[in-house]
Design a protein around this motif. Structure first.
Motif, PDB file in Angstrom:
ATOM      1  N   UNK A 183       0.839  -1.197   0.000  1.00  0.00           N
ATOM      2  CA  UNK A 183       0.000   0.000   0.000  1.00  0.00           C
ATOM      3  C   UNK A 183       0.876   1.250   0.000  1.00  0.00           C
ATOM      4  N   UNK A 184       1.932   1.230   0.818  1.00  0.00           N
ATOM      5  CA  UNK A 184       2.830   2.379   0.938  1.00  0.00           C
ATOM      6  C   UNK A 184       3.576   2.649  -0.358  1.00  0.00           C
ATOM      7  N   UNK A 185       4.090   1.604  -0.999  1.00  0.00           N
ATOM      8  CA  UNK A 185       4.822   1.774  -2.261  1.00  0.00           C
ATOM      9  C   UNK A 185       3.914   2.400  -3.312  1.00  0.00           C
ATOM     10  N   UNK A 186       2.676   1.937  -3.388  1.00  0.00           N
ATOM     11  CA  UNK A 186       1.721   2.489  -4.357  1.00  0.00           C
ATOM     12  C   UNK A 186       1.458   3.964  -4.078  1.00  0.00           C
ATOM     13  N   UNK A 187       1.231   4.318  -2.823  1.00  0.00           N
ATOM     14  CA  UNK A 187       0.924   5.704  -2.473  1.00  0.00           C
ATOM     15  C   UNK A 187       2.116   6.621  -2.732  1.00  0.00           C
ATOM     16  N   UNK A 188       3.326   6.169  -2.390  1.00  0.00           N
ATOM     17  CA  UNK A 188       4.515   7.003  -2.599  1.00  0.00           C
ATOM     18  C   UNK A 188       4.785   7.180  -4.086  1.00  0.00           C
ATOM     19  N   UNK A 189       4.531   6.153  -4.879  1.00  0.00           N
ATOM     20  CA  UNK A 189       4.686   6.291  -6.329  1.00  0.00           C
ATOM     21  C   UNK A 189       3.729   7.346  -6.871  1.00  0.00           C
ATOM     22  N   UNK A 190       2.513   7.367  -6.369  1.00  0.00           N
ATOM     23  CA  UNK A 190       1.546   8.388  -6.793  1.00  0.00           C
ATOM     24  C   UNK A 190       2.028   9.780  -6.407  1.00  0.00           C
ATOM     25  N   UNK A 191       2.610   9.904  -5.223  1.00  0.00           N
ATOM     26  CA  UNK A 191       3.138  11.196  -4.797  1.00  0.00           C
ATOM     27  C   UNK A 191       4.283  11.634  -5.705  1.00  0.00           C
ATOM     28  N   UNK A 192       5.166  10.725  -6.048  1.00  0.00           N
ATOM     29  CA  UNK A 192       6.285  11.064  -6.930  1.00  0.00           C
ATOM     30  C   UNK A 192       5.794  11.514  -8.309  1.00  0.00           C
ATOM     31  N   UNK A 193       4.670  10.974  -8.744  1.00  0.00           N
ATOM     32  CA  UNK A 193       4.110  11.394 -10.028  1.00  0.00           C
ATOM     33  C   UNK A 193       3.707  12.862 -10.031  1.00  0.00           C
TER      34      UNK A 193
END
Length: 207
Positions: A183-193
Motif C-alpha cells: 500500500x505504501x509503495x503504491x501511495x509514494x509512487x503516486x506522490x512522486x508522479x
C-alpha cells in the motif's frame, strides 16, 4: 531525513491531500514519505491532531462536533497558507478541508453553509488526492490515542470520505492490502508522479 536534492528552483506549490478513514495507515505512510522525498516536499500536520491535541473539547453531541469541525477547517486553511509560504514543490496535506464533510453531524449542505464555501471551491484548492482505504475489521488498528472510532464506524467514515472527494479529477484510491508496504509503495509512487522532474527521486522501499 529527506532524499538529497540538487534542485534550486523556486516552485509553484502543488497541494496533494493524503486522506482515508481511521486506521488507513496515513501516520505510518507519512513517516516513510519523509525518507522517500526531497526537502521540497512540505508535509503538514493533521489539523484535527493540532486541534484535539491542543485541548479542544472532543465531545459527541452535535453542537460540539460542529464546533470542532469548524475549528479544524480553519486550522487546515491556515496550515496550507504556511505550507505555501516557502514555495515548495509539493505541500502534502494530512487530510484537506473537504474531509470535514465526513465528520459533520448532518447533511453536507449544512457543512458548506456553516463554513461559507462550497464543494467546488474546496476541491479546487488541491491538485491531487491520495485516498488510503481503511482496512477490514480484523486488521483495524486501535493504537492511535486520538482514534476513538470502532472498526465499523471507521469503515463508515472511510466511505463518507470516499464520497466527499469523488468529484476531484485527480483522486487516486489505494485499496487496503494484507502487506502495508504494498500500500505504501503504491501511495509514494503516486506522490512522486506529482513532483516536478527536478525533484522526482524514486522511492527506496524494501518490499
Amino acid at each position: 531525513m529527506t532524499v538529497p536534492c540538487s534542485c534550486t528552483s523556486e516552485h509553484t506549490p502543488r497541494r496533494v491531500v493524503l486522506t482515508g478513514g481511521p486506521g488507513a495507515g496515513k501516520t505510518a505512510l507519512l513517516e516513510l514519505v519523509r525518507h522517500a522525498v526531497c526537502q521540497h516536499v512540505h508535509i503538514l500536520p493533521e489539523s484535527a491532531g493540532v486541534v484535539f491535541g491542543g485541548g479542544f473539547p472532543r465531545e459527541d453531541d452535535p453542537t460540539c462536533r460542529k464546533a470542532s469541525q469548524r475549528a479544524i477547517f480553519h486550522v487546515q486553511r491556515e496550515l496550507e497558507a504556511v505550507g505555501d509560504a516557502h514555495r515548495p514543490a509539493i505541500v502534502l496535506c494530512d487530510r484537506g478541508t473537504v474531509d470535514g464533510v465526513a465528520y459533520w453531524p448532518g447533511e453536507p449542505d449544512g457543512f458548506w453553509a456553516a463554513l461559507h464555501t462550497d464543494p467546488r471551491e474546496e476541491l479546487a484548492r488541491y491538485d491531487a488526492v491520495i485516498h488510503l482505504r481503511t482496512p477490514p475489521a480484523g486488521e483495524y488498528n486501535h493504537r492511535n490515542p486520538l482514534r476513538t472510532e470502532t472498526a465499523a464506524a471507521a469503515a463508515e467514515i472511510d466511505e463518507r470520505i470516499l464520497q466527499a472527494w469523488s468529484d476531484h479529477p485527480r483522486r487516486h484510491v489505494v485499496e487496503s492490502s494484507t502487506r502495508f508496504i504494498d500500500k505504501a509503495v503504491r501511495a509514494i509512487a503516486l506522490l512522486h508522479d506529482e513532483l516536478p522532474a527536478c525533484c522526482s527521486h524514486g522511492p527506496e522501499l524494501d518490499r
